[in-house]
Design a protein around this motif. Structure first.
Motif, PDB file in Angstrom:
ATOM      1  N   ALA A 120      87.032  84.616  51.500  1.00 59.19           N
ATOM      2  CA  ALA A 120      87.921  84.991  50.384  1.00 59.19           C
ATOM      3  C   ALA A 120      87.568  84.202  49.123  1.00 59.19           C
ATOM      4  CB  ALA A 120      89.371  84.749  50.790  1.00 59.19           C
ATOM      5  N   LEU A 121      87.306  82.913  49.267  1.00 53.83           N
ATOM      6  CA  LEU A 121      86.978  82.086  48.102  1.00 53.83           C
ATOM      7  C   LEU A 121      85.605  82.447  47.555  1.00 53.83           C
ATOM      8  CD1 LEU A 121      88.252  78.592  49.293  1.00 53.83           C
ATOM      9  CD2 LEU A 121      89.467  80.310  47.995  1.00 53.83           C
ATOM     10  N   GLY A 122      84.657  82.670  48.452  1.00 58.30           N
ATOM     11  CA  GLY A 122      83.318  83.065  48.016  1.00 58.30           C
ATOM     12  C   GLY A 122      83.327  84.387  47.279  1.00 58.30           C
ATOM     13  N   HIS A 123      84.248  85.255  47.670  1.00 54.82           N
ATOM     14  CA  HIS A 123      84.368  86.559  47.020  1.00 54.82           C
ATOM     15  C   HIS A 123      84.732  86.400  45.537  1.00 54.82           C
ATOM     16  CE1 HIS A 123      86.612  90.704  47.005  1.00 54.82           C
ATOM     17  NE2 HIS A 123      85.480  90.757  46.361  1.00 54.82           N
ATOM     18  N   PHE A 124      85.564  85.420  45.199  1.00 57.58           N
ATOM     19  CA  PHE A 124      85.882  85.150  43.793  1.00 57.58           C
ATOM     20  C   PHE A 124      84.678  84.553  43.071  1.00 57.58           C
ATOM     21  CE2 PHE A 124      90.246  85.189  45.363  1.00 57.58           C
ATOM     22  CZ  PHE A 124      90.948  85.747  44.304  1.00 57.58           C
ATOM     23  N   ASP A 125      84.001  83.662  43.725  1.00 54.81           N
ATOM     24  CA  ASP A 125      83.040  82.778  43.056  1.00 54.81           C
ATOM     25  C   ASP A 125      81.618  83.319  43.039  1.00 54.81           C
ATOM     26  OD1 ASP A 125      82.861  79.948  41.946  1.00 54.81           O
ATOM     27  OD2 ASP A 125      81.230  79.938  43.422  1.00 54.81           O
ATOM     28  N   PHE A 126      81.250  84.039  44.080  1.00 57.41           N
ATOM     29  CA  PHE A 126      79.866  84.489  44.236  1.00 57.41           C
ATOM     30  C   PHE A 126      79.915  85.849  44.935  1.00 57.41           C
ATOM     31  CE2 PHE A 126      75.480  82.734  45.884  1.00 57.41           C
ATOM     32  CZ  PHE A 126      74.848  83.865  45.370  1.00 57.41           C
ATOM     33  N   PRO A 127      80.465  86.854  44.232  1.00 61.55           N
ATOM     34  CA  PRO A 127      80.765  88.121  44.905  1.00 61.55           C
ATOM     35  C   PRO A 127      79.548  88.860  45.429  1.00 61.55           C
ATOM     36  CG  PRO A 127      81.141  88.282  42.531  1.00 61.55           C
ATOM     37  CD  PRO A 127      80.896  86.845  42.826  1.00 61.55           C
ATOM     38  N   ASN A 128      78.400  88.609  44.839  1.00 64.62           N
ATOM     39  CA  ASN A 128      77.193  89.293  45.341  1.00 64.62           C
ATOM     40  C   ASN A 128      76.353  88.402  46.238  1.00 64.62           C
ATOM     41  OD1 ASN A 128      76.714  87.735  43.145  1.00 64.62           O
ATOM     42  ND2 ASN A 128      75.443  89.211  42.045  1.00 64.62           N
TER      43      ASN A 128
END
Ligand SMILES: [Zn+2]
Length: 336
Positions: free
Chosen positions: A193-201
Motif C-alpha cells: 500500500a505504501l509503495g503504491h503511493f511512492d513508487f506506483p510503477n
C-alpha cells in the motif's frame, strides 16, 4: 446489510453531504500466501499473487483538482460510510486517518493492530523508503479467522482466498487479510500500500520482493528500522536451486513480472535477493535510486549494474547464490 452498530460511525458522515459520488472499480490486486512468525506455511503451495480486473467495493471518484479534494479525514469518513454498507452485522469500523480499519474484531482489537503494527511499521518503512504523502485513505479489513476472511473476500470481492492470507486491491487502496495468521501478513500488505503511493510503477519482482521481506522482520531496539529475516520461503529457493529451476537474476529482473506458474519460486527469489541487498546495506539506496531511474530503467537492471559497478548481473547472481547457501547453513546451525 447495514450493521446497526455502525450508525454511530456513519452519522457524522451524513453531515458531509456526499459532494462527489462513487464509481465501482477494482483493477489490480496482489495476494499473498504467507505466514506470521508462528506459523510454518510450507504446506501451502499455490496462488501468491494476482492482478485482476473486475468489480469491487465502491470508491470515491478522485478529485480532478487537488484544491477541491476533501481533507483526508473527510475522505476516510466517506470511505467508512461506504464500507459499512458491505460489512456483515456486528463488524466494527474505526477511522484513524489516513487509515480505516474494519473487520470482525472489536474496536479495541482494531486499535491494537493500529498502534502496535500499523503505526510502527509505516514509520520504519517511511524512514527507509517512502517519501510520498499518504493523501488518500488506506482501508484495512482484518478478520480473525480463515472462515471470516474467506467469507468477506467472497462477499466483497468475489475472491477465492483458499491459498493465501491477504491481498491488496490497488484501485481501492484496500487490504483484506486474515490477521489470525500474524502481523507479518499485515506488514507485507502495508508495504504494498505504501509503495503504491511512492513508487506506483515499481515492477512486480521488486514490489513482491520488498513487501515479502516484511512478512518476517524484527524492529531494531530504537524501533526506527524494520529488518527482514529469513523465513519459510528459503526452502522454496533452495529447492529450486537444487533442482536447477532457479532462473538467473537477469531473467527475473528483466521479465519484471512474477510468473504465475512459478509463483513460489519467483517470490522466494525476489524476497531473498532483497534480503541480499539489505544485508549489504544497499536496499534503501537501491529503492531510491531505482525510483529515480525508473522511466529509463523500468526493470531496475541498469540501476543494479551501476550500484555493483558491473556490466551484467552475472557476478551478482553468483554472489547471491553463494550467499543463499551460506544463509541456509547459518539457519540450519541455529536450529540445531
Ligand atoms: Zn505481495
Amino acid at each position: 446489510m447495514l450493521p446497526r452498530a455502525l450508525i454511530l460511525v456513519i452519522g457524522p458522515v451524513l453531515l458531509i453531504g456526499g459532494c462527489y459520488f462513487l464509481t465501482v472499480g477494482r483493477s489490480e490486486a496482489s495476494a499473498e500466501k504467507q505466514s506470521g512468525s508462528s506459523r510454518p506455511p510450507a504446506e501451502f503451495d499455490v496462488g501468491e499473487l494476482e492482478r485482476v480486473s473486475g468489480e469491487g467495493l465502491a470508491k470515491p471518484e478522485p478529485a480532478k483538482q487537488p484544491s477541491s479534494r476533501p481533507s483526508i479525514a473527510r475522505q476516510c469518513d466517506q470511505r467508512a460510510r461506504q464500507l459499512s454498507r458491505y460489512l456483515a452485522e456486528g463488524h466494527r469500523i474505526i477511522v484513524r486517518p489516513p487509515y480505516i480499519l474494519a473487520g470482525d474484531l472489536s474496536e479495541e482489537e482494531l486499535e491494537y493492530h493500529y498502534t502496535e503494527t500499523i503505526l510502527p511499521t509505516v514509520r520504519a518503512l517511511q524512514l527507509a523508503y517512502f517519501d510520498a504523502p499518504l493523501d488518500e485513505p488506506i482501508t484495512l479489513l482484518l478478520f480473525s479467522s480463515e472462515r471470516a476472511y474467506r467469507d468477506a473476500a467472497n462477499t466483497l470481492d468475489r475472491r477465492d482466498t483458499t491459498n493465501y492470507y491477504g491481498y491488496y486491491i490497488r484501485s481501492d487502496r484496500r487490504i483484506v487479510i486474515n490477521i489470525g495468521t500474524g502481523a507479518g501478513t499485515l506488514s507485507h500488505e502495508l508495504a504494498h500500500a505504501l509503495g503504491h503511493f511512492d513508487f506506483p510503477n515499481m515492477p512486480e519482482w521488486f514490489d513482491e520482493g520488498l513487501a515479502s521481506i516484511y512478512e518476517e522482520a524484527v524492529f531494531t531496539d530504537d524501533g526506527l528500522q524494520l529488518v527482514g529475516v529469513s523465513n519459510w520461503r528459503l526452502n522454496h529457493l533452495l529447492s529450486a536451486m537444487q533442482n536447477r529451476k532457479l532462473q538467473t537474476l537477469d531473467t527475473l529482473i528483466v521479465a519484471r513480472k512474477i510468473r504465475p506458474e512459478r509463483q513460489e519460486i519467483d517470490y522466494a527469489h525476489s524476497r531473498y535477493f532483497c534480503l541480499f541487498l539489505q544485508e549489504r546495506g544497499l536496499l534503501p539506496f537501491f529503492y531510491r535510486k531505482f525510483r529515480a531511474n525508473v522511466k529509463t530503467d523500468p526493470s531496475g537492471h541498469r540501476t543494479l549494474c551501476e550500484i555493483f559497478d558491473t556490466p551484467t548481473l552475472d557476478p551478482i547472481d553468483r554472489d547471491f547464490r553463494k550467499w543463499v547457501i551460506e544463509l541456509y547453513q547459518q539457519v540450519r546451525n541455529q536450529n540445531r
